[in-house]
Design a protein around this motif. Structure first.
Motif, PDB file in Angstrom:
ATOM      1  N   ALA A  69       0.799  -1.229   0.000  1.00 42.69           N
ATOM      2  CA  ALA A  69       0.000   0.000   0.000  1.00 42.69           C
ATOM      3  C   ALA A  69       0.832   1.280   0.000  1.00 42.69           C
ATOM      4  CB  ALA A  69      -0.934   0.008   1.212  1.00 42.69           C
ATOM      5  N   GLU A  70       2.123   1.172   0.349  1.00 41.37           N
ATOM      6  CA  GLU A  70       2.945   2.368   0.503  1.00 41.37           C
ATOM      7  C   GLU A  70       4.116   2.367  -0.475  1.00 41.37           C
ATOM      8  OE1 GLU A  70       3.997   3.254   4.533  1.00 41.37           O
ATOM      9  OE2 GLU A  70       2.041   2.629   5.311  1.00 41.37           O
ATOM     10  N   HIS A  71       4.678   3.564  -0.673  1.00 38.23           N
ATOM     11  CA  HIS A  71       5.817   3.703  -1.576  1.00 38.23           C
ATOM     12  C   HIS A  71       7.119   3.965  -0.827  1.00 38.23           C
ATOM     13  CE1 HIS A  71       3.250   3.630  -5.065  1.00 38.23           C
ATOM     14  NE2 HIS A  71       2.571   4.676  -4.661  1.00 38.23           N
ATOM     15  N   ALA A  72       7.038   4.601   0.340  1.00 38.15           N
ATOM     16  CA  ALA A  72       8.241   5.015   1.054  1.00 38.15           C
ATOM     17  C   ALA A  72       8.701   3.964   2.056  1.00 38.15           C
ATOM     18  CB  ALA A  72       7.985   6.334   1.774  1.00 38.15           C
ATOM     19  N   LEU A  73      10.004   3.953   2.317  1.00 39.41           N
ATOM     20  CA  LEU A  73      10.572   3.067   3.332  1.00 39.41           C
ATOM     21  C   LEU A  73       9.889   3.306   4.677  1.00 39.41           C
ATOM     22  CD1 LEU A  73      14.318   2.378   3.952  1.00 39.41           C
ATOM     23  CD2 LEU A  73      12.947   3.324   5.795  1.00 39.41           C
ATOM     24  N   PHE A  74       9.676   2.234   5.442  1.00 36.59           N
ATOM     25  CA  PHE A  74       9.052   2.377   6.763  1.00 36.59           C
ATOM     26  C   PHE A  74       9.700   1.418   7.751  1.00 36.59           C
ATOM     27  CE2 PHE A  74       6.509  -0.695   4.359  1.00 36.59           C
ATOM     28  CZ  PHE A  74       6.418  -1.773   5.234  1.00 36.59           C
ATOM     29  N   SER A  75       9.596   1.757   9.035  1.00 30.39           N
ATOM     30  CA  SER A  75      10.090   0.877  10.096  1.00 30.39           C
ATOM     31  C   SER A  75       8.909   0.140  10.708  1.00 30.39           C
ATOM     32  CB  SER A  75      10.826   1.689  11.169  1.00 30.39           C
ATOM     33  OG  SER A  75       9.959   2.614  11.788  1.00 30.39           O
ATOM     34  N   TRP A  76       9.183  -0.988  11.325  1.00 32.68           N
ATOM     35  CA  TRP A  76       8.122  -1.782  11.940  1.00 32.68           C
ATOM     36  C   TRP A  76       8.703  -2.576  13.109  1.00 32.68           C
ATOM     37  CZ3 TRP A  76       9.592  -6.864  11.799  1.00 32.68           C
ATOM     38  CH2 TRP A  76      10.501  -7.232  10.793  1.00 32.68           C
ATOM     39  N   GLY A  77       7.821  -3.078  13.949  1.00 32.65           N
ATOM     40  CA  GLY A  77       8.257  -3.922  15.050  1.00 32.65           C
ATOM     41  C   GLY A  77       8.147  -3.258  16.400  1.00 32.65           C
ATOM     42  N   GLY A  78       8.693  -3.912  17.419  1.00 24.63           N
ATOM     43  CA  GLY A  78       8.639  -3.391  18.767  1.00 24.63           C
ATOM     44  C   GLY A  78       7.324  -3.718  19.441  1.00 24.63           C
ATOM     45  N   GLU A  79       7.160  -3.205  20.622  1.00 27.29           N
ATOM     46  CA  GLU A  79       5.974  -3.524  21.415  1.00 27.29           C
ATOM     47  C   GLU A  79       4.696  -3.004  20.777  1.00 27.29           C
ATOM     48  OE1 GLU A  79       6.125  -5.568  23.915  1.00 27.29           O
ATOM     49  OE2 GLU A  79       8.287  -5.683  23.604  1.00 27.29           O
ATOM     50  N   ALA A  80       4.767  -1.798  20.170  1.00 22.67           N
ATOM     51  CA  ALA A  80       3.552  -1.211  19.588  1.00 22.67           C
ATOM     52  C   ALA A  80       2.970  -2.093  18.507  1.00 22.67           C
ATOM     53  CB  ALA A  80       3.865   0.179  19.020  1.00 22.67           C
ATOM     54  N   LEU A  81       3.817  -2.622  17.635  1.00 21.94           N
ATOM     55  CA  LEU A  81       3.338  -3.464  16.541  1.00 21.94           C
ATOM     56  C   LEU A  81       2.869  -4.812  17.070  1.00 21.94           C
ATOM     57  CD1 LEU A  81       2.832  -3.600  13.570  1.00 21.94           C
ATOM     58  CD2 LEU A  81       5.150  -4.390  13.222  1.00 21.94           C
ATOM     59  N   ALA A  82       3.523  -5.299  18.104  1.00 24.77           N
ATOM     60  CA  ALA A  82       3.133  -6.583  18.671  1.00 24.77           C
ATOM     61  C   ALA A  82       1.710  -6.531  19.219  1.00 24.77           C
ATOM     62  CB  ALA A  82       4.098  -6.978  19.787  1.00 24.77           C
ATOM     63  N   LEU A  83       1.279  -5.333  19.634  1.00 23.01           N
ATOM     64  CA  LEU A  83      -0.065  -5.178  20.200  1.00 23.01           C
ATOM     65  C   LEU A  83      -1.093  -4.804  19.140  1.00 23.01           C
ATOM     66  CD1 LEU A  83       0.891  -3.184  23.431  1.00 23.01           C
ATOM     67  CD2 LEU A  83       0.321  -5.623  23.263  1.00 23.01           C
ATOM     68  N   ALA A  84      -0.629  -4.458  17.946  1.00 19.44           N
ATOM     69  CA  ALA A  84      -1.534  -4.014  16.886  1.00 19.44           C
ATOM     70  C   ALA A  84      -2.063  -5.195  16.080  1.00 19.44           C
ATOM     71  CB  ALA A  84      -0.804  -3.041  15.965  1.00 19.44           C
ATOM     72  N   GLY A  85      -3.059  -4.921  15.238  1.00 16.76           N
ATOM     73  CA  GLY A  85      -3.590  -5.945  14.347  1.00 16.76           C
ATOM     74  C   GLY A  85      -4.555  -6.888  15.032  1.00 16.76           C
ATOM     75  N   ASN A  86      -5.019  -7.855  14.264  1.00 13.88           N
ATOM     76  CA  ASN A  86      -5.961  -8.827  14.822  1.00 13.88           C
ATOM     77  C   ASN A  86      -5.211  -9.964  15.514  1.00 13.88           C
ATOM     78  OD1 ASN A  86      -5.096 -10.646  12.811  1.00 13.88           O
ATOM     79  ND2 ASN A  86      -6.604  -9.849  11.364  1.00 13.88           N
ATOM     80  N   ARG A  87      -5.958 -10.914  16.031  1.00 12.66           N
ATOM     81  CA  ARG A  87      -5.347 -12.001  16.795  1.00 12.66           C
ATOM     82  C   ARG A  87      -4.377 -12.820  15.946  1.00 12.66           C
ATOM     83  NH1 ARG A  87      -9.443 -15.818  19.862  1.00 12.66           N
ATOM     84  NH2 ARG A  87      -9.905 -13.776  20.774  1.00 12.66           N
ATOM     85  N   GLU A  88      -4.754 -13.091  14.695  1.00 13.98           N
ATOM     86  CA  GLU A  88      -3.880 -13.863  13.807  1.00 13.98           C
ATOM     87  C   GLU A  88      -2.561 -13.137  13.555  1.00 13.98           C
ATOM     88  OE1 GLU A  88      -6.436 -14.551  10.365  1.00 13.98           O
ATOM     89  OE2 GLU A  88      -6.016 -16.696  10.609  1.00 13.98           O
ATOM     90  N   GLN A  89      -2.637 -11.819  13.355  1.00 14.80           N
ATOM     91  CA  GLN A  89      -1.426 -11.041  13.082  1.00 14.80           C
ATOM     92  C   GLN A  89      -0.528 -10.960  14.312  1.00 14.80           C
ATOM     93  OE1 GLN A  89      -3.423  -7.542  11.646  1.00 14.80           O
ATOM     94  NE2 GLN A  89      -3.078  -8.085   9.498  1.00 14.80           N
TER      95      GLN A  89
END
Length: 230
Positions: A69-89
């Motif tokens: 969905a995006e064109h620019a470089l992005f960072s991901w991970g850490g506690e915030a991402l671990a808590l985001a999304g649905n149960r499967e994610q």
């Protein structure tokens, strides 16, 4: 899952591994999704990559979804991402962490007709903060990701949909792109080609539009992939 010629893959892995370590990460991955046959070159554990494709995680992976969905470089991970999304994610990220993949940065590389690729640097180290590294290395990693994509695609002889003929780029456009590919600035190119800096920008922007690129960096990579600068 499609794999590169061993010689090409080995060369790619050597360069990518050096870059990964110098930037403070532990692993890299280049993933291309074209139709039903994904292609992966990575230093991720083989046990993880096998499981990833066997379970179709490329459809679930939030990083892949964001890269689509995006064109620019992005960072991901850490506690915030671990808590985001649905149960499967969340379960997916928990599982990835057990294989030493906790956080990272990703360069999205979009293509037409649903094709996409992504170049990722990842780490399992809690003390590494990818968002801090992005500030220092964003442009470099973006260019490297695009270059690797064009390099791998060229070696695999992947046909380009709607391929643009070299004659459709003017000589000046090709010159400006070629110098840009060698790391020259607009001011440098203006001196080398003996035209005004604003004219250099004009030619680069024309080439970018012709190649349907979202940035000059992507335009250079696409021109290289299509063999327009040789």
């Amino acid at each position: 899952m499609h794999r590169c010629d061993p010689t090409n893959a080995d060369e790619f892995e050597r360069v990518a591994t050096r870059l990964t370590q110098r930037l403070g990460f532990q692993r890299f991955a280049y993933l291309r999704l074209t139709g039903e046959t994904p292609m992966l070159i990575s230093s991720y554990p083989k046990s993880w990559t096998s499981r990833y494709f066997e379970l179709g995680y490329q459809q679930l992976d939030p990083v892949v979804r964001r890269a689509r969905a995006e064109h620019a470089l992005f960072s991901w991970g850490g506690e915030a991402l671990a808590l985001a999304g649905n149960r499967e994610q969340r379960r997916f990220f928990d599982e990835a962490t057990t294989f030493g993949i906790r956080s990272g940065i990703t360069v999205p590389i979009t293509g037409g007709f649903g094709r996409m690729a992504a170049f990722t640097l990842a780490t399992g180290d809690r003390d590494v903060h990818p968002e801090w590294l992005v500030a220092d290395w964003k442009d470099l990693v973006q260019l490297v990701g695009l270059y690797f994509h064009s390099h791998v695609a060229a070696r695999l002889d992947i046909p380009s949909t709607g391929k643009l003929a070299a004659s459709e780029l003017t000589q000046r456009e090709r010159q400006c792109l070629a110098w840009t590919a060698q790391g020259k600035t607009v001011a440098d190119i203006a001196v080398l080609v003996q035209i005004a800096p604003r004219t250099v920008v004009f030619h680069l922007e024309n080439a970018r539009r012709k190649l349907s690129a979202v940035s000059i960096a992507q335009c250079v990579a696409e021109a290289m992939r299509r063999g327009l600068l040789s």
